[in-house]
Scaffold this active site. Structure first.
Site, PDB file in Angstrom:
ATOM      1  N   LYS A  81      -9.882   2.713  11.309  1.00  0.00           N
ATOM      2  CA  LYS A  81      -9.700   2.838   9.855  1.00  0.00           C
ATOM      3  C   LYS A  81     -10.715   3.774   9.189  1.00  0.00           C
ATOM      4  CE  LYS A  81      -7.450  -1.587   9.031  1.00  0.00           C
ATOM      5  NZ  LYS A  81      -7.320  -2.746   8.146  1.00  0.00           N
ATOM      6  N   ASP A 126      -4.814  -2.279   2.040  1.00  0.00           N
ATOM      7  CA  ASP A 126      -5.358  -3.626   2.297  1.00  0.00           C
ATOM      8  C   ASP A 126      -5.756  -4.329   0.995  1.00  0.00           C
ATOM      9  OD1 ASP A 126      -5.054  -3.689   5.055  1.00  0.00           O
ATOM     10  OD2 ASP A 126      -6.954  -2.679   5.413  1.00  0.00           O
TER      11      ASP A 126
END
Ligand code: ATR
Length: 278
Positions: free
Chosen positions: A68, A104
């Site tokens: 990420k 997220d």
């Protein structure tokens, strides 16, 4: 000639990911010519893989651990929220130009909104100070909640508190869990990997059971098991609970929107998740 567009989850390992199941079900439900695969890429092949993606055989990526952060080096344009969180979990490929997003934090808000309408001004205790905590803290601060960070390694909690304290004009505390709970929190969110690392981990490793009763809502971002020791303890006491599949669902729904421009079929995706998390 087939018009099928290809997507996939970039991770290592990747085979455990629930993204293919949930996204393929959503593509199918809307009759889209899109397919979602696994890209299990070891670190030493990441450069090669990202160059391959840029040549356009892949229209988009879901990015998971451990990529990420490092994936940001390959993105042409990173959106402002992802930049502030310091992680990209979604890539959109438009004519070989890669755009990076973070969904997220949107997943966190979607999940919380199932049990609490507005978190503005609410006191939220976040346990953990790793990558997952960053999106949770960002979401809470963006909605103007009051955030306290607690972590086993205090130094990491202080670092995160300093970082986010510079981005937002609100109080971000860090310290002992006991101190944080003195005036009682409303929401507690577990972002640690303790249940993932040790399947038999007990609640006491994270916090004394007594503390559970100091909150109104408990959220865990872990979805395997779906009912973690924290969620179990909260349910026993009749508190509101938010299980990890919800955050996953809402972050995936936002990914779907970024790739297709369409609203995600939440019910279809949610049903797949519940089945897979059992
Ligand atoms: P992720 O990106 O999934 O958040 P990470 O960056 O490795 O993963 O962070 C894991 C978090 O879980 C950390 O906050 C870690 O605490 P430390 O900073 O003290 O290592 C926390 N964690 C992992 N196992 C734990 C346990 N058994 N008890 C308490 N915290 C734990």
């Amino acid at each position: 000639m087939s018009q099928t567009k290809f997507y996939g989850v970039l991770a290592y390992p990747a085979k455990h990911s629930l993204s293919p199941a949930i996204h393929n079900a959503a593509f199918k439900a809307l009759g889209l010519e899109m397919q979602f695969d696994y890209f299990e890429i070891p670190e030493n092949e990441l450069v090669k893989f990202m160059n391959y993606v840029k040549q356009e055989p892949v229209s988009g990526l879901a990015v998971s651990l451990p990529y990420k952060e490092v994936v940001m080096n390959y993105i042409n344009e990173i959106d402002a929220d992802a930049l502030k969180i310091g992680a990209v979990n979604t890539v959109v490929n438009k004519d070989g130009i890669l755009y990076g997003y973070n969904t997220d934090w949107i997943g966190v808000l979607g999940a919380l909104k199932e049990v609490v309408e507005d978190i503005k001004g609410k006191k939220i205790v976040v346990i953990g100070a790793g990558g997952a905590a960053r999106a949770v803290i960002y979401a809470a601060l963006k909605e103007e909640a009051e955030v306290a960070i607690y972590n086993r390694t205090a130094e990491k909690a202080h670092k995160l508190a300093d970082y986010f304290g510079k981005l937002f004009k609100v109080m971000v505390g860090s310290g002992s869990l006991e101190d944080m709970l003195k005036d009682s929190g409303e929401i507690l969110i577990n972002t640690t990997s303790s249940w993932i690392i040790n399947k038999n981990a007990k609640l006491e490793e994270l916090m004394p059971e007594d503390y559970v009763g100091k909150f109104k809502i408990m959220m865990d971002i872990v979805y395997k098991p779906l009912v973690t020791p924290l969620i179990e303890a909260a349910r026993k006491r009749g508190l509101g609970t938010v299980t990890g599949d919800k955050m996953f669902l809402y972050q995936a729904a936002e990914q779907f929107k970024l790739w297709t421009g369409k609203k995600a079929p939440l019910e279809v995706m949610g049903a797949v998740l519940v089945k897979k998390c059992r």
